[in-house]
Design a protein around this motif. Structure first.
Motif, PDB file in Angstrom:
ATOM      1  N   SER A 146       0.826  -1.202   0.000  1.00  0.00           N
ATOM      2  CA  SER A 146       0.000   0.000   0.000  1.00  0.00           C
ATOM      3  C   SER A 146       0.863   1.256   0.000  1.00  0.00           C
ATOM      4  O   SER A 146       1.997   1.260   0.483  1.00  0.00           O
ATOM      5  CB  SER A 146      -0.915   0.012   1.220  1.00  0.00           C
ATOM      6  OG  SER A 146      -1.822  -1.076   1.183  1.00  0.00           O
ATOM      7  N   VAL A 147       0.288   2.343  -0.518  1.00  0.00           N
ATOM      8  CA  VAL A 147       1.016   3.605  -0.587  1.00  0.00           C
ATOM      9  C   VAL A 147       1.230   4.159   0.814  1.00  0.00           C
ATOM     10  O   VAL A 147       0.492   3.818   1.746  1.00  0.00           O
ATOM     11  CB  VAL A 147       0.249   4.633  -1.446  1.00  0.00           C
ATOM     12  CG1 VAL A 147       0.125   4.153  -2.874  1.00  0.00           C
ATOM     13  CG2 VAL A 147      -1.131   4.932  -0.850  1.00  0.00           C
ATOM     14  N   PRO A 148       2.261   5.010   1.005  1.00  0.00           N
ATOM     15  CA  PRO A 148       2.481   5.620   2.318  1.00  0.00           C
ATOM     16  C   PRO A 148       1.227   6.353   2.794  1.00  0.00           C
ATOM     17  O   PRO A 148       0.553   7.024   2.008  1.00  0.00           O
ATOM     18  CB  PRO A 148       3.638   6.593   2.061  1.00  0.00           C
ATOM     19  CG  PRO A 148       4.377   5.984   0.919  1.00  0.00           C
ATOM     20  CD  PRO A 148       3.325   5.373   0.047  1.00  0.00           C
ATOM     21  N   GLY A 149       0.940   6.230   4.067  1.00  0.00           N
ATOM     22  CA  GLY A 149      -0.232   6.875   4.635  1.00  0.00           C
ATOM     23  C   GLY A 149      -1.474   6.003   4.644  1.00  0.00           C
ATOM     24  O   GLY A 149      -2.489   6.358   5.234  1.00  0.00           O
ATOM     25  N   ALA A 150      -1.392   4.834   3.981  1.00  0.00           N
ATOM     26  CA  ALA A 150      -2.562   3.954   3.929  1.00  0.00           C
ATOM     27  C   ALA A 150      -2.686   3.083   5.168  1.00  0.00           C
ATOM     28  O   ALA A 150      -3.690   2.402   5.355  1.00  0.00           O
ATOM     29  CB  ALA A 150      -2.501   3.068   2.679  1.00  0.00           C
ATOM     30  N   GLU A 321      -7.906   5.081  -4.001  1.00  0.00           N
ATOM     31  CA  GLU A 321      -8.781   4.486  -2.990  1.00  0.00           C
ATOM     32  C   GLU A 321      -8.801   5.295  -1.701  1.00  0.00           C
ATOM     33  O   GLU A 321      -9.796   5.314  -0.976  1.00  0.00           O
ATOM     34  CB  GLU A 321      -8.328   3.054  -2.686  1.00  0.00           C
ATOM     35  CG  GLU A 321      -8.591   2.075  -3.804  1.00  0.00           C
ATOM     36  CD  GLU A 321      -8.075   0.683  -3.480  1.00  0.00           C
ATOM     37  OE1 GLU A 321      -8.890  -0.255  -3.515  1.00  0.00           O
ATOM     38  OE2 GLU A 321      -6.880   0.547  -3.186  1.00  0.00           O
ATOM     39  N   LEU A 322      -7.694   5.978  -1.406  1.00  0.00           N
ATOM     40  CA  LEU A 322      -7.643   6.814  -0.207  1.00  0.00           C
ATOM     41  C   LEU A 322      -8.396   8.128  -0.393  1.00  0.00           C
ATOM     42  O   LEU A 322      -8.588   8.877   0.564  1.00  0.00           O
ATOM     43  CB  LEU A 322      -6.189   7.130   0.150  1.00  0.00           C
ATOM     44  CG  LEU A 322      -5.328   5.965   0.651  1.00  0.00           C
ATOM     45  CD1 LEU A 322      -3.922   6.446   0.939  1.00  0.00           C
ATOM     46  CD2 LEU A 322      -5.930   5.331   1.888  1.00  0.00           C
ATOM     47  N   GLY A 323      -8.805   8.406  -1.627  1.00  0.00           N
ATOM     48  CA  GLY A 323      -9.532   9.639  -1.880  1.00  0.00           C
ATOM     49  C   GLY A 323      -8.658  10.873  -1.879  1.00  0.00           C
ATOM     50  O   GLY A 323      -9.127  11.986  -1.621  1.00  0.00           O
ATOM     51  N   GLU A 493      11.544   8.417   3.907  1.00  0.00           N
ATOM     52  CA  GLU A 493      10.749   7.460   4.675  1.00  0.00           C
ATOM     53  C   GLU A 493      10.512   8.019   6.069  1.00  0.00           C
ATOM     54  O   GLU A 493      11.382   8.665   6.657  1.00  0.00           O
ATOM     55  CB  GLU A 493      11.487   6.115   4.803  1.00  0.00           C
ATOM     56  CG  GLU A 493      11.784   5.441   3.474  1.00  0.00           C
ATOM     57  CD  GLU A 493      12.787   4.305   3.618  1.00  0.00           C
ATOM     58  OE1 GLU A 493      13.385   4.155   4.705  1.00  0.00           O
ATOM     59  OE2 GLU A 493      12.992   3.565   2.638  1.00  0.00           O
ATOM     60  N   GLY A 494       9.319   7.747   6.612  1.00  0.00           N
ATOM     61  CA  GLY A 494       9.062   8.044   8.015  1.00  0.00           C
ATOM     62  C   GLY A 494       8.891   9.515   8.347  1.00  0.00           C
ATOM     63  O   GLY A 494       9.005   9.902   9.501  1.00  0.00           O
ATOM     64  N   VAL A 495       8.607  10.369   7.351  1.00  0.00           N
ATOM     65  CA  VAL A 495       8.400  11.789   7.599  1.00  0.00           C
ATOM     66  C   VAL A 495       7.059  12.198   6.992  1.00  0.00           C
ATOM     67  O   VAL A 495       6.803  11.922   5.818  1.00  0.00           O
ATOM     68  CB  VAL A 495       9.531  12.643   6.972  1.00  0.00           C
ATOM     69  CG1 VAL A 495       9.274  14.128   7.192  1.00  0.00           C
ATOM     70  CG2 VAL A 495      10.884  12.246   7.539  1.00  0.00           C
ATOM     71  N   SER A 496       6.207  12.854   7.776  1.00  0.00           N
ATOM     72  CA  SER A 496       4.910  13.316   7.287  1.00  0.00           C
ATOM     73  C   SER A 496       4.849  14.835   7.423  1.00  0.00           C
ATOM     74  O   SER A 496       4.915  15.367   8.530  1.00  0.00           O
ATOM     75  CB  SER A 496       3.773  12.679   8.093  1.00  0.00           C
ATOM     76  OG  SER A 496       3.767  11.278   7.917  1.00  0.00           O
TER      77      SER A 496
END
Length: 608
Positions: A146-150, A321-323, A493-496
């Motif tokens: 799945s994509v990051p954040g899913a 799919e996450l909109g 990776e691991g940063v939002s």
């Protein structure tokens, strides 16, 4: 007599034969099969060959055919020791498990949610997460792409707690910057356990003591695992354990890298396995082979078969799919400065000669040298001043003329655009693959409160402004910090950052598709409002290596989109109208053989 044994000390299959067998026709066939199959096989003496057990397991059926063809029979001409026999039976069950996986029936969602509620799993799974867990929990080994954040971490924990017995353990192998997410999700998902993951670190003696305390939940980096593979293998052999690989594309090199070998060496030991990556094939289809081998070492895979083989055992939630609202991608194309153009012409033909040599010799050292030269070319296009520190540069007078032209068109554009965005109240994320660029840009934008992250910035407490976490917190919370400059290798990776930043500028990119895709996802991920505009702006110089990088990234991402059946993985930038434009050290550029061929073609288009 031909003998098959399992050597627990290094988790290798040990094959041996007697003096009478040296001239037997089947021996040469077996040895050729083994050495053609893996680069990690070893002729230990005249009567012993060894290879990793996971690799041997994938040869079971071919060896069986040879044994039948030459009438090698158990008890007379063939011996299988009890440890090897146990593992071969386990391999057969695993192979049968894969065959069943192709037609496995997913767990009923009601049953999944009921059991998770019963054991105190507090996170409410989204419809997509529940769909994914229902499938992977029905399989002995599986993948979530799945994509990051899913919510891959939530899916992984839900799968573990649904399947595992109360005394079974979970070992997660992950990049260090993902550790905090596992602790956070554990506390969110199972708060009544009041536990976090034990971080296995500090050297062999310390890790041995940590394992002696028999923790249930463990985290270790790929690099640390490579230093203590025997300790983790022994622990997984003694205790019923699940092993999950987070950012599993990090083992795409297979036996060529120690980190990948260490992970693959554990593959026959866990009771359950899961691999996790939003970018599972950053370079090519071949990247999937070691990842699939970790899940099902008993099933041989090739570049031609691996996509079909992995299809029944992976799940993926895509951005549609996450909109998520769509990304606006912009390509700013700039001409090289006049003297920069002249020096670039000389440099590119030197790199072209190196590329031709690398393709003909195919030597690791030559390949590494080419990587440095390509990095130098990318650096020069992004910021010519990066070459000024090179001792013995071949064209010092021409370089001096280039430096007299100023910072270079790309750097000027990025600095100007960052200031424009800041004046309008927008925070901006600037990406460069080179450490000295990262620090230089941050220094030039100090008036905007710029902070930076690269591999030399240590992780630590978010209250310390000099740590990675501290800088991220400043960018998030301090209205005077309007710019973050980052290196994709350290911050992809691991940063939002999607809640505060909606515009990213790429001063440069490399051939590494995983770094690029994951860096995009720092500001475009689950949680954005439906009407939020996100802009990804890529800055290139016309007629330069930048264009080859763009073509190769587009190809690689397109291949991954096709393999994962995800049409959202097609980030084609839209060029800006040119009238709108006014004005480290060795680094892994992600080069593959196909990249070199494309580079050689583009660099050789003209004569110097």
């Amino acid at each position: 007599m031909f003998r098959i044994d399992y050597r627990e000390a290094d988790r290798r299959a040990l094959l041996s034969w007697g003096e009478d067998d040296v001239s037997a026709p089947w021996l040469d066939i077996i040895r050729r099969l083994i050495f053609d199959h893996t680069d990690d096989a070893a002729q230990e003496d005249g009567y012993h060959v060894s290879l990793p057990w996971w690799s041997f397991a994938s040869l079971r059926n071919q060896l069986l055919e040879i044994f039948k063809g030459y009438s090698l029979a158990l008890g007379s001409t063939l011996e299988i020791t009890p440890p090897a026999a146990d593992l071969l039976r386990q391999s057969k069950r695993a192979a049968d498990g894969y065959n069943l996986a192709t037609s496995a029936v997913a767990i009923a969602e009601a049953d999944l949610r009921s059991k998770l509620a019963e054991i105190g799993f507090r996170r409410s799974l989204s419809p997509e997460q529940a769909r994914n867990v229902c499938k992977i929990a029905a399989l002995p080994s599986a993948a979530t792409f799945s994509v990051p954040g899913a919510g891959k971490t939530t899916e992984a924990l839900a799968c573990f707690f649904y399947k595992a017995k109360s005394d079974e353990r979970l070992l997660v192998i992950a990049p260090k910057n993902a550790f905090a997410a596992w602790d956070e999700q554990m506390l969110d998902c199972m708060p009544h356990l009041n536990t976090v993951f034990v971080r296995l670190r500090g050297g062999k003696d310390k890790i041995a003591k940590q394992l002696d305390e028999n923790p249930q939940f463990m985290l270790i980096t790929y690099q640390q695992l490579a230093r203590v593979p025997d300790l983790l293998a022994a622990h997984c052999a003694r205790h019923s354990s699940y092993v999950f690989l987070d950012e599993s594309h990090r083992i795409k090199s297979g036996v060529a890298k120690q980190t990948a070998r260490a992970a693959l060496g554990l593959s026959h030991l866990p009771v359950g396995k899961l691999i996790m990556s939003g970018t599972p094939m950053p370079q090519a289809t071949e990247d999937l082979i070691p990842q699939f081998a970790f899940l099902y070492p008993e099933i041989p895979a090739t570049a031609e078969t691996v996509v079909e083989l992995i299809h029944p055992v992976y799940v993926r939630t895509n951005k549609k799919e996450l909109g998520l609202p769509p990304v606006t991608r912009v390509l700013a194309k700039l001409p090289l400065a006049p003297m920069q153009q002249e020096l670039y012409r000389l440099m590119k033909f030197e790199v072209a000669r190196e590329a031709a040599t690398a393709l003909s010799i195919r030597n690791k050292q030559v390949f590494r040298s080419l990587g440095r030269s390509v990095a130098r070319l990318l650096q020069f296009v992004s910021n010519p001043a990066l070459l000024s520190a090179e001792i013995g540069f071949a064209h010092p007078e021409l370089l001096a003329a280039v430096l007299a032209e100023g910072e270079g068109p790309k750097l000027k554009y990025v600095l100007k655009k960052a200031r424009q965005l800041a004046r309008s109240g927008e925070k901006v994320l600037i990406w460069s693959s080179f450490v000295r660029n990262v620090e230089y840009i941050a220094e030039r934008l100090l008036e905007l409160g710029a902070v930076y992250i690269h591999g030399g910035v240590d992780a630590g407490n978010e209250d310390d402004d000099e740590t990675r976490e501290g800088k991220i917190k400043l960018f998030h919370d301090d209205p005077s910090v309007l710019v973050m400059v980052a290196n994709p290798a350290a911050a992809s990776e691991g940063v939002s950052l999607h809640r505060v930043c909606h515009h990213a500028l790429y001063l440069d990119r490399t051939f590494n598709a995983a770094h690029y895709l994951q860096s995009e996802d720092r500001i475009h991920r689950f949680g954005l409002p439906k009407d939020q505009k996100t802009t990804i702006e890529i800055v290139e110089c016309i007629g330069s290596v930048d264009e080859t990088v763009r073509d190769r990234l587009s190809y690689k991402i397109g291949q991954m989109a096709e393999a994962l059946e995800d049409s959202s993985l097609r980030p084609d930038p839209i060029p800006l109208d040119p009238t709108d434009i006014e004005d480290f050290d060795e680094y892994s550029t992600g080069l593959s053989t196909d990249d070199i061929q494309a580079l050689l073609k583009s660099l050789s288009d003209e004569q110097p």
